[in-house]
Write a protein that holds these residues in place. Structure first.
Motif, mmCIF file in Angstrom:
data_model
loop_
_atom_site.group_PDB
_atom_site.id
_atom_site.type_symbol
_atom_site.label_atom_id
_atom_site.label_comp_id
_atom_site.label_asym_id
_atom_site.label_seq_id
_atom_site.Cartn_x
_atom_site.Cartn_y
_atom_site.Cartn_z
ATOM 1 N N LEU A 71 -12.932 5.649 12.218
ATOM 2 C CA LEU A 71 -12.613 4.120 11.874
ATOM 3 C C LEU A 71 -11.515 3.726 11.173
ATOM 4 O O LEU A 71 -11.240 2.816 10.253
ATOM 5 C CB LEU A 71 -13.785 3.772 10.988
ATOM 6 C CG LEU A 71 -15.215 3.802 11.519
ATOM 7 C CD1 LEU A 71 -16.130 3.426 10.357
ATOM 8 C CD2 LEU A 71 -15.418 2.562 12.444
ATOM 9 N N LEU A 74 -9.890 0.416 10.290
ATOM 10 C CA LEU A 74 -10.662 -0.705 9.290
ATOM 11 C C LEU A 74 -9.846 -0.458 8.043
ATOM 12 O O LEU A 74 -10.472 -0.951 7.153
ATOM 13 C CB LEU A 74 -12.301 -0.173 9.400
ATOM 14 C CG LEU A 74 -12.769 -0.987 10.548
ATOM 15 C CD1 LEU A 74 -14.448 -0.530 10.517
ATOM 16 C CD2 LEU A 74 -12.876 -2.334 10.373
ATOM 17 N N LEU A 81 -11.416 -4.527 -0.005
ATOM 18 C CA LEU A 81 -12.870 -4.608 -0.645
ATOM 19 C C LEU A 81 -12.843 -3.700 -1.969
ATOM 20 O O LEU A 81 -13.391 -4.182 -2.867
ATOM 21 C CB LEU A 81 -13.893 -4.209 0.591
ATOM 22 C CG LEU A 81 -15.047 -4.362 0.130
ATOM 23 C CD1 LEU A 81 -15.580 -5.906 0.186
ATOM 24 C CD2 LEU A 81 -15.894 -3.600 1.384
ATOM 25 N N ALA A 85 -13.078 -4.978 -5.934
ATOM 26 C CA ALA A 85 -14.126 -4.692 -6.721
ATOM 27 C C ALA A 85 -13.656 -3.944 -7.954
ATOM 28 O O ALA A 85 -14.099 -4.252 -9.092
ATOM 29 C CB ALA A 85 -15.152 -3.697 -5.981
ATOM 30 N N PRO B 3 -19.947 2.840 18.125
ATOM 31 C CA PRO B 3 -19.099 2.796 17.148
ATOM 32 C C PRO B 3 -19.203 1.470 16.490
ATOM 33 O O PRO B 3 -18.625 1.515 15.224
ATOM 34 C CB PRO B 3 -17.974 3.067 17.988
ATOM 35 C CG PRO B 3 -18.273 2.848 19.448
ATOM 36 C CD PRO B 3 -19.794 3.003 19.484
ATOM 37 N N LEU B 6 -21.867 1.273 13.947
ATOM 38 C CA LEU B 6 -21.438 2.373 12.526
ATOM 39 C C LEU B 6 -20.365 1.805 11.891
ATOM 40 O O LEU B 6 -20.357 1.814 10.659
ATOM 41 C CB LEU B 6 -20.755 3.622 13.610
ATOM 42 C CG LEU B 6 -20.790 4.794 12.549
ATOM 43 C CD1 LEU B 6 -22.115 5.457 12.158
ATOM 44 C CD2 LEU B 6 -19.507 5.956 13.239
ATOM 45 N N ALA B 7 -19.270 0.936 12.461
ATOM 46 C CA ALA B 7 -18.285 0.245 11.597
ATOM 47 C C ALA B 7 -18.992 -0.490 10.599
ATOM 48 O O ALA B 7 -18.504 -0.736 9.583
ATOM 49 C CB ALA B 7 -17.376 -0.331 12.305
ATOM 50 N N ILE B 10 -20.722 1.293 7.891
ATOM 51 C CA ILE B 10 -20.005 1.635 6.836
ATOM 52 C C ILE B 10 -19.380 0.563 6.001
ATOM 53 O O ILE B 10 -19.508 0.654 4.735
ATOM 54 C CB ILE B 10 -19.095 2.504 7.485
ATOM 55 C CG1 ILE B 10 -19.856 3.783 8.115
ATOM 56 C CG2 ILE B 10 -18.113 3.089 6.536
ATOM 57 C CD1 ILE B 10 -18.776 5.181 8.365
ATOM 58 N N VAL B 11 -18.884 -0.409 6.664
ATOM 59 C CA VAL B 11 -18.309 -1.591 5.747
ATOM 60 C C VAL B 11 -19.139 -2.203 4.876
ATOM 61 O O VAL B 11 -19.045 -2.394 3.750
ATOM 62 C CB VAL B 11 -17.172 -2.267 6.631
ATOM 63 C CG1 VAL B 11 -16.717 -3.314 5.697
ATOM 64 C CG2 VAL B 11 -16.330 -1.624 7.541
ATOM 65 N N ILE B 14 -20.217 0.082 2.025
ATOM 66 C CA ILE B 14 -19.114 0.099 0.814
ATOM 67 C C ILE B 14 -19.207 -1.226 0.189
ATOM 68 O O ILE B 14 -19.241 -1.297 -1.130
ATOM 69 C CB ILE B 14 -17.685 0.192 1.708
ATOM 70 C CG1 ILE B 14 -17.517 1.657 2.209
ATOM 71 C CG2 ILE B 14 -16.624 0.077 0.374
ATOM 72 C CD1 ILE B 14 -16.477 1.906 3.038
ATOM 73 N N GLY B 15 -19.423 -2.459 0.917
ATOM 74 C CA GLY B 15 -19.626 -3.614 0.235
ATOM 75 C C GLY B 15 -20.733 -3.599 -0.855
ATOM 76 O O GLY B 15 -20.615 -4.014 -1.830
ATOM 77 N N CYS B 18 -19.983 -1.521 -3.738
ATOM 78 C CA CYS B 18 -19.024 -2.183 -4.616
ATOM 79 C C CYS B 18 -19.977 -3.377 -5.650
ATOM 80 O O CYS B 18 -19.699 -3.522 -6.797
ATOM 81 C CB CYS B 18 -17.750 -2.689 -4.134
ATOM 82 S SG CYS B 18 -16.957 -1.591 -3.367
ATOM 83 N N LEU B 21 -22.238 -1.882 -7.909
ATOM 84 C CA LEU B 21 -21.296 -1.256 -9.428
ATOM 85 C C LEU B 21 -20.917 -2.472 -10.265
ATOM 86 O O LEU B 21 -21.126 -2.502 -11.566
ATOM 87 C CB LEU B 21 -20.033 -0.499 -8.456
ATOM 88 C CG LEU B 21 -19.203 -0.033 -9.723
ATOM 89 C CD1 LEU B 21 -19.651 1.399 -10.400
ATOM 90 C CD2 LEU B 21 -17.687 0.306 -9.276
ATOM 91 N N LEU B 22 -20.471 -3.650 -9.515
ATOM 92 C CA LEU B 22 -19.894 -4.744 -10.311
ATOM 93 C C LEU B 22 -21.003 -5.606 -10.910
ATOM 94 O O LEU B 22 -21.161 -5.780 -12.156
ATOM 95 C CB LEU B 22 -19.494 -5.746 -9.429
ATOM 96 C CG LEU B 22 -18.075 -5.384 -8.754
ATOM 97 C CD1 LEU B 22 -17.487 -6.591 -8.058
ATOM 98 C CD2 LEU B 22 -17.016 -5.025 -10.273
ATOM 99 N N ALA B 25 -21.792 -3.248 -13.841
ATOM 100 C CA ALA B 25 -20.686 -3.229 -15.276
ATOM 101 C C ALA B 25 -20.768 -4.774 -15.685
ATOM 102 O O ALA B 25 -20.570 -4.559 -16.965
ATOM 103 C CB ALA B 25 -19.360 -3.383 -14.392
#
Lengths: 195, 262
Positions: A71, A74, A81, A85, B3, B6-7, B10-11, B14-15, B18, B21-22, B25
């Protein structure tokens, strides 16, 4: 000492390939926050901190998450991103613990999100296939280079405030001319230590 | 796995990470602000001029919320702001209307120059060269440091003399701090008679420098029915408490350096 890779990377980021003055990344805060020495230094330190943090976060994400799953294409969007954050996080921490700096930075703090110098350093670290340690050192050099450029230029601009400038050049035009002159002066570092 | 799927996973992952986490916080680093401070800050003008004596509107709002400062110290906000702050604090507030005036009438036509100054065009810089280019050591230099600092655009340089537009002036006092000759003053809005000269030089010296200067002849003190005008160190001054604005002093002044407002 000149063959020490750590030394070369730091000098490279600081002087030879200065992010602002040689690679023209992060021009927005360079022109926007360089009016006063205090806020210029504060902004640069915030950028330096975000650069280190962003590198520490994006490097493992790239090598342990994106690369194994093919990937890599990307990475730009994922890095943006993560940086966004992180900047939000830094903003909250500053607001809580250093309110004067938070107020002095104002709108430029959220703008670090889209500061291309931060995204630039993370992507260049990958492109140069640096190890994690070297990436962190490169980010430190880049951040220090940003700090140097900001502090130097803030000094120039504080003097410009007192100068008798023709009306047509007042404000942004003279700032851009001054920025280009400072940038030209940094061309003198090209080829230093064979970099 | 596909694929693209999967992309996306994964993105999105991650989003989500994050975002979480925010969220944590923002709870962890939340800044507790006094509700009253926020409300008070909202009714203040936000010019951060410092006329109230605090570091800015935020500082004044915080001081008012703590009960350390009285409402009505904000001169730019005037009576409306004072009333709004008073309402929030539950007290009566009175704001005195104030204005700014210039204690010099030496425009380019009446005041002579001793040098052709071509340096940095600011009063601060000019004043460092032998007190400026005017013959009068006390007079307005006319390079407009006050006009540059005025947040309301109330000051203009007309004929080399600082001129305040009372309808725009909010008496924030920025110009008072800036003027290297200390010619500007914040006075109550009810002030009538004003001596438009700040020169303590003796009569002949004043006359050589400026045809509109106060020479300390004491004609004004003699005609004033209220005894409001006094002359000290060759310069007349009018006590605003006693002055009724009759204008006798202005008529008697041989150099016309007294102005009656209102």
């Amino acid at each position: 000492m000149t063959s020490n890779p750590v030394f070369l990377v730091v000098i490279g980021g600081l002087l030879v390939n200065n992010f602002v003055l040689s690679q023209f990344l992060g021009i927005c805060p360079f022109l926007g926050v360089s009016k006063k020495l205090g806020s210029a230094a504060g902004m640069s330190l915030a950028v330096l901190f975000v650069m280190l943090l962003a590198t520490a976060a994006t490097h493992p994400v790239y090598y342990y998450l994106l690369l194994p799953y093919d990937l890599a294409y990307l990475r730009t969007i994922v890095f943006i991103l993560i940086i966004a954050a992180l900047v939000q996080l830094v903003e909250m921490v500053l607001r809580k613990f250093v309110p004067p700096l938070y107020k002095a930075l104002g709108i430029y703090l959220p703008l670090i999100t889209t500061n291309c110098a931060v995204l630039g350093v993370t992507i260049l670290n990958i492109d140069s296939s640096y190890s994690f340690g070297m990436s962190m050192i490169n980010s430190l050099g880049a951040g220090l280079g940003f700090l140097l450029a900001m502090v130097l230029f803030a000094g120039v601009r504080e003097r410009l405030e007192q100068a008798d400038i023709p009306p047509t050049l007042k404000g942004l035009p003279i700032t851009l001319i001054a920025a280009s002159l400072v940038s030209v002066s940094f061309l003198g570092f090209q080829g230093l230590f064979g970099l | 796995m596909h694929p693209i799927l999967l992309a996306i996973l994964i993105v999105a992952g991650i989003g989500l990470l994050c975002g979480l986490l925010l969220a944590v916080a923002s709870r962890l680093f939340a800044v507790r602000q006094d509700e009253k401070t926020v409300q008070l800050r909202a009714v203040l003008p936000g010019a951060n001029c410092g006329a109230c004596g605090y570091s800015g509107c935020d500082g004044y709002a915080a001081a008012m919320a703590k009960g350390e400062a009285a409402p009505g110290l904000c001169t730019p906000g005037g009576a409306e702001t004072a009333a709004a702050c008073g309402r929030l604090l539950g007290v009566e507030a009175h704001a005195e209307i104030k204005t700014c005036l210039v204690r010099c009438g030496g425009c380019a036509q009446v005041a002579g120059k001793k040098a052709d100054y071509q340096g940095v065009p600011t009063c601060a810089a000019a004043a460092q060269f032998f007190g400026g280019d005017k013959l009068c050591a006390y007079g307005c230099l006319g390079y407009g440091d006050c006009a540059a600092v005025c947040p309301y655009g109330a000051i203009k340089i007309v004929d080399g003399l600082c001129t305040v537009d009372p309808s725009l002036c909010r008496a924030c006092g920025q110009c008072v701090k800036t003027c290297p000759k200390h010619l500007l003053a914040i006075v109550p809005g009810s002030t009538r008679g004003v001596v438009r000269c700040a020169s303590h030089a003796k009569g002949p010296v004043v006359l050589k420098a400026c045809s509109k200067g106060c020479i300390g002849c004491r004609k004004c003190t003699k005609v004033c029915p209220q005894g409001a005008v006094t002359v000290e160190d060759f310069l007349a001054s009018i006590d605003p408490e006693k002055c009724i604005g009759c204008g006798e002093c202005a008529k008697a002044c041989p150099n016309g350096c007294i102005t009656i407002f209102g």
